[in-house]
Design an enzyme around this catalytic site. Structure first.
Site, PDB file in Angstrom:
ATOM      1  N   ASP A 174       2.824  -4.564   3.706  1.00 20.87           N
ATOM      2  CA  ASP A 174       3.776  -3.477   3.963  1.00 20.87           C
ATOM      3  C   ASP A 174       3.440  -2.368   2.970  1.00 20.87           C
ATOM      4  O   ASP A 174       2.421  -2.452   2.275  1.00 20.87           O
ATOM      5  CB  ASP A 174       5.223  -3.996   3.793  1.00 20.87           C
ATOM      6  CG  ASP A 174       6.192  -3.287   4.728  1.00 20.87           C
ATOM      7  OD1 ASP A 174       6.283  -2.054   4.636  1.00 20.87           O
ATOM      8  OD2 ASP A 174       6.840  -3.963   5.541  1.00 20.87           O
ATOM      9  N   HIS A 246       4.002   1.345   7.983  1.00 25.37           N
ATOM     10  CA  HIS A 246       4.198   0.391   6.869  1.00 25.37           C
ATOM     11  C   HIS A 246       2.847  -0.020   6.284  1.00 25.37           C
ATOM     12  O   HIS A 246       2.588  -1.188   6.016  1.00 25.37           O
ATOM     13  CB  HIS A 246       4.978  -0.845   7.345  1.00 25.37           C
ATOM     14  CG  HIS A 246       6.437  -0.570   7.560  1.00 25.37           C
ATOM     15  ND1 HIS A 246       7.270  -0.170   6.547  1.00 25.37           N
ATOM     16  CD2 HIS A 246       7.210  -0.641   8.670  1.00 25.37           C
ATOM     17  CE1 HIS A 246       8.508   0.004   7.028  1.00 25.37           C
ATOM     18  NE2 HIS A 246       8.491  -0.264   8.315  1.00 25.37           N
ATOM     19  N   GLU A 312       8.813   1.022  12.966  1.00 21.68           N
ATOM     20  CA  GLU A 312       9.075   2.156  12.083  1.00 21.68           C
ATOM     21  C   GLU A 312       7.802   2.934  11.721  1.00 21.68           C
ATOM     22  O   GLU A 312       7.442   3.035  10.549  1.00 21.68           O
ATOM     23  CB  GLU A 312       9.761   1.639  10.808  1.00 21.68           C
ATOM     24  CG  GLU A 312      11.095   0.975  11.120  1.00 21.68           C
ATOM     25  CD  GLU A 312      11.774   0.411   9.890  1.00 21.68           C
ATOM     26  OE1 GLU A 312      12.998   0.519   9.808  1.00 21.68           O
ATOM     27  OE2 GLU A 312      11.097  -0.170   9.022  1.00 21.68           O
TER      28      GLU A 312
HETATM   29  C1  ACM Z   1      12.117  -4.230  10.659  1.00 21.78           C
HETATM   30  O1  ACM Z   1      13.171  -4.657  10.192  1.00 21.78           O
HETATM   31  N1  ACM Z   1      11.608  -3.076  10.241  1.00 21.78           N
HETATM   32  C2  ACM Z   1      11.400  -4.947  11.672  1.00 21.78           C
END
Ligand code: ACM
Length: 529
Positions: A174, A246, A312
């Site tokens: 991430d 991410h 995201e």
């Molecule tokens: C998430 O909680 N961004 C999958």
């Protein structure tokens, strides 16, 4: 006279249901019948049962395990405890292993914790026919925002197995840290697995900042070790490389694969969040980089699925990037978002050559402008987290399998890192304290009004744990337990047989295991009405 008989029958019912307290099994089996009486065996023999793995199933004087078709599916089993001994039947070693997990829970707790002796012990007589409700019963752990060592992962795998969960989704990368050794790209870990400063939040000290966090990562040997450990316990490990968003930690190491190589790129400091610095999916070299990473992971994780994230992911960097604009024009994409689906399709085509399939987060189909048809072509399984209900329904309508892991809706949450209470003295954390264990337990993963033809696409449930507010194992366990078991029961037990008062009572008994094995766990749920 009739009334007297009725009273006797009722009394018998009370006696039977009292004796039912003897078998305290989680997840509650699909069918369990309890008889009066006990089987008596020596502790040393029972301890051999408790040590079963999927590849080492014990046969002892009082235990007969038979692998044979049962009509209870690949993971189902029948378990009979009579005064003469224990009979297990299952179609697979895994089914038999699950029978032994149930048997472990029927044994007096000392057997699982004490040294072996020749003492005799008793086991309640039962007849169990059992099989899971869902094929996917998962637990996800984020090890990027804060690293959690292999020893802790094994402790959690032990609990997953005890509660018949079968998928460990390992969120390895991430923005805040790259935690998987990739031999072709050493800077992913020398640069991407450390940060100059990290926000810490632990059970003892609370919130503070630590300079020079890491490098913390798993070597390939350690990942193989986790895979083997999980495999013995019937758990498939699903690695996740979250991309193209991410991805800050990777781009701090290899900025040439970002949309603006000259800009500064840094590993995030443990806070989590959403960042604009994403992979340049229009660059063939950047796509190659992603494929190379997955290529190494395919060698380590022997299972058919790889999770490639997809949540995201802002498109702003793509909107500013010339190469991305050219690809949009050349391929007649309707908007920048469709670059993401195009990228996923490229990754799909590559992984298909390796015999692997995709897991993705729901944004891949729910973000405005997403090329849903292209996603459909990938046959990906959609992890529905936000808005979970809507996303899962859409996946099922598109005939795409879905795993439910609701972040937080009115009826509950499977994000088990959220605080169960906002009481004075609680450690700080995600959520406002309304995500109680009861809320996790009572969440109904498949809506009752879902059309019958869409139900088969709801293939499972997952407890998800994010670590931006959690930097130590004590706090991790405190938040996750016993919500993990609440999700385990939702994954296994038919909805009609779930009961919060029953679970609460059984789980209260099971805290003896957690105490004996030294797990940390929350206790509010035991006190709540
Ligand atoms: C998430 O909680 N961004 C999958």
């Amino acid at each position: 006279m009739v009334n007297l008989r009725l009273i006797l029958i009722l009394l018998l019912g009370v006696v039977l249901s009292l004796s039912a307290q003897q078998a305290t099994v989680i997840p509650q089996p699909a069918s369990i019948q309890e008889m009066d009486g006990f089987l008596t065996v020596r502790q040393a023999e029972a301890q051999q049962w408790a040590q079963a793995t999927t590849t080492r199933l014990p046969q002892t004087p009082h235990l007969k395990v038979t692998i044979t078709p049962t009509g209870l599916g690949a993971e189902g089993y029948s378990l009979q405890v009579t005064r003469k001994g224990v009979q297990v039947q299952a179609a697979t070693q895994l089914g038999a292993y699950y029978a032994l997990q149930t048997l472990r829970q029927l044994l007096p707790i000392q057997v699982l914790t004490a040294v072996s002796t020749d003492k005799k012990l008793t086991i309640p007589l039962v007849c169990i026919q059992d099989q899971p409700r869902f094929q996917y019963r998962g637990f996800m752990l984020d090890v990027s925002r804060h690293f959690h060592p292999v020893t802790e992962i094994k402790r959690l795998l032990d609990l997953m197995a005890f509660y018949k969960m079968n998928r460990f989704h390992w969120h390895l990368t991430d923005d805040d840290g790259w935690r998987a050794e990739i031999k072709k790209y050493p800077k992913l870990t020398t640069v991407g697995a450390r940060s100059d400063s990290c926000r810490m939040n632990d059970m003892q000290r609370g919130l503070y900042y630590q300079k020079n966090y890491g490098p913390y990562f798993y070597t390939q040997q350690e990942m193989r070790d986790v895979v083997a450990y999980a495999q013995e316990r019937g758990i498939e490990v699903v690695p996740e490389i979250d991309m193209p968003g991410h991805f800050c930690a990777a781009l701090a190491a290899y900025p040439e694969f970002s949309c603006d190589p000259q800009a500064s790129h840094a590993v995030v400091d443990g806070h989590g969040g959403i960042y604009e610095d994403v992979l340049n999916v229009a660059s063939p070299k950047a796509v190659e980089f992603a494929k190379d990473i997955l290529n190494e992971l395919c060698e380590i994780f022997p299972y058919p699925y790889i999770h490639i994230g997809g949540d995201e992911c802002p498109t702003s960097a793509w909107e500013r990037n010339e190469q991305c604009q050219e690809v949009i024009a050349a391929n007649h994409l309707k908007n920048p978002r469709q670059l993401q689906q195009r990228f996923i399709k490229q990754i799909h085509d590559f992984l298909q050559t390796k015999g692997k399939k995709l897991y993705v987060w729901n944004e891949c189909i729910t973000e405005e402008g997403a090329d849903v048809e292209l996603m459909q072509q990938t046959g990906a399984t959609v992890f529905s987290w936000y808005p979970s209900r809507k996303a899962a329904r859409l996946a099922a309508q598109l005939k795409m399998p879905t795993v439910v892991s609701d972040i937080h809706s009115e009826d509950g949450s499977y994000y088990i890192n959220r605080r169960p209470s906002a009481a004075e003295g609680e450690p700080k954390g995600a959520g406002n304290g309304s995500d109680t264990v009861e809320k996790t337990y009572t969440y109904v993963p498949v809506p009752i009004d879902l059309p019958a033809e869409q139900q088969p696409y709801y293939i499972g449930v997952q407890a998800t744990f994010w670590s931006e507010w959690v930097s130590d194992s004590l706090f991790l366990e405190y938040l996750a337990l016993p919500k993990l078991m609440a999700v385990a029961e939702s994954g296994w037990t038919p909805e009609s047989q779930k009961s919060w008062p029953s679970f609460r009572c059984r789980m209260t008994t099971h805290t003896q295991y957690l105490d004996a094995w030294g797990y940390n766990y929350s206790k509010h749920w035991m006190l709540s009405k």
